[in-house]
Design a protein around this motif. Structure first.
Motif, PDB file in Angstrom:
ATOM      1  N   LEU A   1       5.099  -5.822  -8.571  1.00  0.00           N
ATOM      2  CA  LEU A   1       5.959  -6.914  -9.029  1.00  0.00           C
ATOM      3  C   LEU A   1       6.847  -6.480 -10.183  1.00  0.00           C
ATOM      4  O   LEU A   1       7.978  -6.925 -10.299  1.00  0.00           O
ATOM      5  CB  LEU A   1       5.103  -8.112  -9.439  1.00  0.00           C
ATOM      6  N   SER A   2       6.330  -5.595 -11.057  1.00  0.00           N
ATOM      7  CA  SER A   2       7.173  -5.188 -12.178  1.00  0.00           C
ATOM      8  C   SER A   2       8.235  -4.205 -11.710  1.00  0.00           C
ATOM      9  O   SER A   2       9.183  -3.948 -12.441  1.00  0.00           O
ATOM     10  CB  SER A   2       6.339  -4.611 -13.316  1.00  0.00           C
ATOM     11  N   ALA A   3       8.100  -3.651 -10.494  1.00  0.00           N
ATOM     12  CA  ALA A   3       9.183  -2.852  -9.921  1.00  0.00           C
ATOM     13  C   ALA A   3      10.062  -3.728  -9.039  1.00  0.00           C
ATOM     14  O   ALA A   3      10.809  -3.211  -8.205  1.00  0.00           O
ATOM     15  CB  ALA A   3       8.624  -1.685  -9.123  1.00  0.00           C
ATOM     16  N   GLU A   4       9.940  -5.044  -9.201  1.00  0.00           N
ATOM     17  CA  GLU A   4      10.710  -6.020  -8.440  1.00  0.00           C
ATOM     18  C   GLU A   4      10.533  -5.859  -6.942  1.00  0.00           C
ATOM     19  O   GLU A   4      11.475  -5.961  -6.167  1.00  0.00           O
ATOM     20  CB  GLU A   4      12.192  -5.942  -8.826  1.00  0.00           C
ATOM     21  N   ALA A   5       9.301  -5.577  -6.542  1.00  0.00           N
ATOM     22  CA  ALA A   5       8.967  -5.547  -5.124  1.00  0.00           C
ATOM     23  C   ALA A   5       7.925  -6.632  -4.886  1.00  0.00           C
ATOM     24  O   ALA A   5       7.531  -7.339  -5.814  1.00  0.00           O
ATOM     25  CB  ALA A   5       8.420  -4.189  -4.734  1.00  0.00           C
ATOM     26  N   THR A   6       7.489  -6.789  -3.637  1.00  0.00           N
ATOM     27  CA  THR A   6       6.408  -7.721  -3.324  1.00  0.00           C
ATOM     28  C   THR A   6       5.293  -6.932  -2.664  1.00  0.00           C
ATOM     29  O   THR A   6       5.393  -5.715  -2.519  1.00  0.00           O
ATOM     30  CB  THR A   6       6.889  -8.801  -2.354  1.00  0.00           C
ATOM     31  N   LEU A   7       4.229  -7.636  -2.263  1.00  0.00           N
ATOM     32  CA  LEU A   7       3.154  -6.932  -1.562  1.00  0.00           C
ATOM     33  C   LEU A   7       3.679  -6.349  -0.256  1.00  0.00           C
ATOM     34  O   LEU A   7       3.222  -5.313   0.211  1.00  0.00           O
ATOM     35  CB  LEU A   7       1.989  -7.878  -1.281  1.00  0.00           C
ATOM     36  N   GLY A   8       4.661  -7.032   0.356  1.00  0.00           N
ATOM     37  CA  GLY A   8       5.203  -6.555   1.627  1.00  0.00           C
ATOM     38  C   GLY A   8       6.039  -5.295   1.472  1.00  0.00           C
ATOM     39  O   GLY A   8       6.112  -4.477   2.386  1.00  0.00           O
ATOM     40  N   THR A   9       6.658  -5.124   0.310  1.00  0.00           N
ATOM     41  CA  THR A   9       7.474  -3.927   0.091  1.00  0.00           C
ATOM     42  C   THR A   9       6.832  -3.064  -0.987  1.00  0.00           C
ATOM     43  O   THR A   9       7.530  -2.474  -1.819  1.00  0.00           O
ATOM     44  CB  THR A   9       8.892  -4.300  -0.344  1.00  0.00           C
ATOM     45  N   MET A  10       5.509  -3.019  -0.958  1.00  0.00           N
ATOM     46  CA  MET A  10       4.755  -2.267  -1.968  1.00  0.00           C
ATOM     47  C   MET A  10       5.289  -0.836  -2.110  1.00  0.00           C
ATOM     48  O   MET A  10       5.279  -0.064  -1.165  1.00  0.00           O
ATOM     49  CB  MET A  10       3.294  -2.232  -1.526  1.00  0.00           C
ATOM     50  N   PRO A  11       5.780  -0.461  -3.327  1.00  0.00           N
ATOM     51  CA  PRO A  11       6.225   0.927  -3.493  1.00  0.00           C
ATOM     52  C   PRO A  11       5.026   1.879  -3.523  1.00  0.00           C
ATOM     53  O   PRO A  11       3.949   1.498  -3.992  1.00  0.00           O
ATOM     54  CB  PRO A  11       6.932   0.915  -4.848  1.00  0.00           C
ATOM     55  N   LEU A  12       5.257   3.084  -3.010  1.00  0.00           N
ATOM     56  CA  LEU A  12       4.180   4.085  -2.994  1.00  0.00           C
ATOM     57  C   LEU A  12       3.673   4.352  -4.411  1.00  0.00           C
ATOM     58  O   LEU A  12       2.468   4.457  -4.655  1.00  0.00           O
ATOM     59  CB  LEU A  12       4.717   5.373  -2.371  1.00  0.00           C
ATOM     60  N   GLN A  13       4.627   4.443  -5.348  1.00  0.00           N
ATOM     61  CA  GLN A  13       4.268   4.743  -6.742  1.00  0.00           C
ATOM     62  C   GLN A  13       3.268   3.720  -7.291  1.00  0.00           C
ATOM     63  O   GLN A  13       2.298   4.088  -7.960  1.00  0.00           O
ATOM     64  CB  GLN A  13       5.533   4.723  -7.587  1.00  0.00           C
ATOM     65  N   ALA A  14       3.514   2.429  -6.988  1.00  0.00           N
ATOM     66  CA  ALA A  14       2.628   1.384  -7.498  1.00  0.00           C
ATOM     67  C   ALA A  14       1.225   1.579  -6.947  1.00  0.00           C
ATOM     68  O   ALA A  14       0.229   1.488  -7.671  1.00  0.00           O
ATOM     69  CB  ALA A  14       3.165   0.013  -7.101  1.00  0.00           C
ATOM     70  N   MET A  15       1.144   1.867  -5.646  1.00  0.00           N
ATOM     71  CA  MET A  15      -0.168   2.008  -5.004  1.00  0.00           C
ATOM     72  C   MET A  15      -0.916   3.220  -5.556  1.00  0.00           C
ATOM     73  O   MET A  15      -2.110   3.148  -5.838  1.00  0.00           O
ATOM     74  CB  MET A  15       0.080   2.160  -3.498  1.00  0.00           C
ATOM     75  N   VAL A  16      -0.199   4.335  -5.724  1.00  0.00           N
ATOM     76  CA  VAL A  16      -0.852   5.561  -6.195  1.00  0.00           C
ATOM     77  C   VAL A  16      -1.315   5.395  -7.640  1.00  0.00           C
ATOM     78  O   VAL A  16      -2.443   5.759  -7.987  1.00  0.00           O
ATOM     79  CB  VAL A  16       0.112   6.760  -6.055  1.00  0.00           C
ATOM     80  N   SER A  17      -0.468   4.801  -8.493  1.00  0.00           N
ATOM     81  CA  SER A  17      -0.876   4.599  -9.888  1.00  0.00           C
ATOM     82  C   SER A  17      -2.088   3.683  -9.968  1.00  0.00           C
ATOM     83  O   SER A  17      -3.005   3.921 -10.754  1.00  0.00           O
ATOM     84  CB  SER A  17       0.265   3.988 -10.698  1.00  0.00           C
TER      85      SER A  17
END
Lengths: 200, 277
Positions: free
Chosen positions: B230-246
């Protein structure tokens, strides 16, 4: 305010980002329960000393603090290192006596760690950052609480990981401190992940 | 109660490192096929590089340390190759995977002796060292292929349903709190989220191992992933790889502490029971 707190716990973590207080961090992290005692003592002392040092610096040491006495040019800020260390030692001493008198159980469980904190560079570093970043009194209270909490969190996770790493089968030369340093690096890398978070 | 009254534990062949690796690799077949369909032959060079590097590093460590050759890195290599976005130069991939394998696993000994997943460490290294890497370009079918893989791993006991449930709960709660129901949409078809949950956060070596610990580990991972997304202005549907890995790396770092808290909690319960009973 919330931003200062979150930053001080994660991105600006004293142990993992600035590598302050690493000596105690590495030495007293073999068991989780002792790390917990040290972490709690750290939070209390840091939350007390940073605001007190703020008051002393603003009231006595900063340039122009003695203007009311007819000495507007007096700049005693070169004394800050000495007075901060004095304050830290005094606060720890007083805290030890108060705890011993009113909460002897807690005083016993903190034991040696309370005096040990006097020489923890993260405490002095916290006060010096407070000066450098020109925090106000409420801000330095939050910064003290946050940076203490961050340091405590870091040593707790580190101690728990070290307990798990008893099962590790590291190469001869890396056992003990070598593995501890690498683990610290990996934890620091993970805490850096919070750099992603933009607070409103 | 005599001994014969107690139900006998169901005894099957015990899990060893080889069988765990085999099961995880089998679970990866479907997502890899789906990724192959969407990327075509472009998937092959990263895959071959990852496999060759892994075997080389494991052979080097086995030889230097005079241990038996282990094969468990194959699974990490496959996960890494699957999750690297297309267009990342091969030398960067090789460097990152080497870092992950050596620092995340090999220096701690064999699989299960460290506390992190080598794929997570490698991907973090890649995303931190070379910023500006594009989003994960796998489609919804790859994300859906993670469903049967995850279900199979849960059935085998290699993926904890508590971690999965905790993750879903944590991510949904945080997304609802911070951004409302719209942020929840299509979480199931986000490849980074689904593959990351099953193969990064769900890695049995990197997670917590007590019951309560698994719940809190999943909750923490889900909440962090949603927060980062969310802080990368995405949603769960557009989860960025970076968010998931961190999120996976941070959750793994906290897993031993969460286990310890769970153990203390159990001890307190038991002591209280003894006092009353």
């Amino acid at each position: 305010m919330i931003e200062i707190f979150v930053h001080s716990v994660f991105q600006d973590n004293l142990a993992l980002t600035f590598f302050l207080g690493i000596c105690t961090f590495l030495a007293v992290s073999k068991r989780v329960d002792t790390a917990l005692g040290l972490g709690l003592a750290m939070i209390v002392v840091q939350t007390l000393t940073v605001p007190i040092n703020h008051l002393i610096f603003q009231g006595l040491l900063i340039e122009g603090a003695w203007a009311w006495a007819g000495l507007p040019e007096a700049d005693l800020s070169f004394l800050k290192l000495m007075s901060f260390i004095g304050v830290i030692a005094a606060v720890v001493q007083i805290l030890e006596m108060v705890l011993d008198r009113f909460v002897p159980a807690l005083a016993r469980s903190l034991g040696i760690y309370l005096p040990l904190i006097t020489v923890n560079c993260a405490i002095l570093g916290g006060s010096l950052f407070m000066v450098e970043r020109r925090y106000s009194l409420p801000e330095s209270l939050v910064w003290g609480l946050g940076s203490g909490t961050g340091w405590a969190l870091a040593i707790l996770t580190f101690a728990a990981i070290r307990e798990r790493l008893r099962y590790a089968d590291a190469p001869e030369g890396l056992r003990g401190l070598g593995l501890a340093f690498i683990t610290t690096g990996l934890i620091a890398m993970a805490f850096g992940g919070f750099a992603l978070v933009e607070l409103p | 109660m005599s001994l014969s009254d107690t139900p006998l534990p169901r005894i099957s062949r015990p899990w060893d490192a080889h069988r765990v690796t085999l099961a995880l690799c089998l679970a990866l077949v479907l997502p890899l096929l789906a990724a192959g369909l969407s990327r075509g032959a472009a998937l092959l060079p990263p895959l071959l590089l990852a496999l060759a590097l892994t075997l080389a590093w494991q052979a080097v460590f086995a030889r230097l340390r005079q241990r038996a050759m282990s094969w468990d890195g194959i699974e990490s290599a496959l996960v890494f190759a699957l999750l690297v976005p297309a267009g990342v130069p091969l030398w960067q991939q090789g460097l990152a995977l080497s870092f992950g394998l050596v620092m995340g696993a090999l220096i701690f000994g064999a699989r299960g002796r460290g506390f992190l997943s080598p794929a997570v460490v490698g991907l973090s290294f890649l995303l931190i060292t070379f910023p500006g890497i594009g989003p994960l370009d796998l489609g919804g079918p790859v994300a859906l292929a993670a469903l049967p893989a995850g279900a199979g791993l849960i059935w085998l006991g290699l993926l904890s349903w508590r971690v999965v449930a905790g993750f879903g709960l944590g991510a949904a709660l945080l997304a609802l709190l911070l951004a409302g129901p719209a942020a929840l949409a299509q979480g199931l078809t986000s490849p980074a989220l689904m593959l990351g949950l099953v193969f990064l956060i769900g890695d049995p070596v990197a997670g917590a191992s007590t019951r309560l610990g698994r719940w809190t580990y999943g909750l923490l991972g889900g909440a962090l992933a949603a927060l980062f997304a969310l802080s990368a202005e995405a949603t769960l549907g557009t989860m960025p790889l970076q968010a998931m890995v961190s999120a996976a790396l941070l959750a793994s770092i906290f897993a031993p502490l969460l286990d310890q808290l769970a153990i203390w909690q159990n001890l307190r319960h038991r002591n209280r029971r003894h006092k009353h009973g």
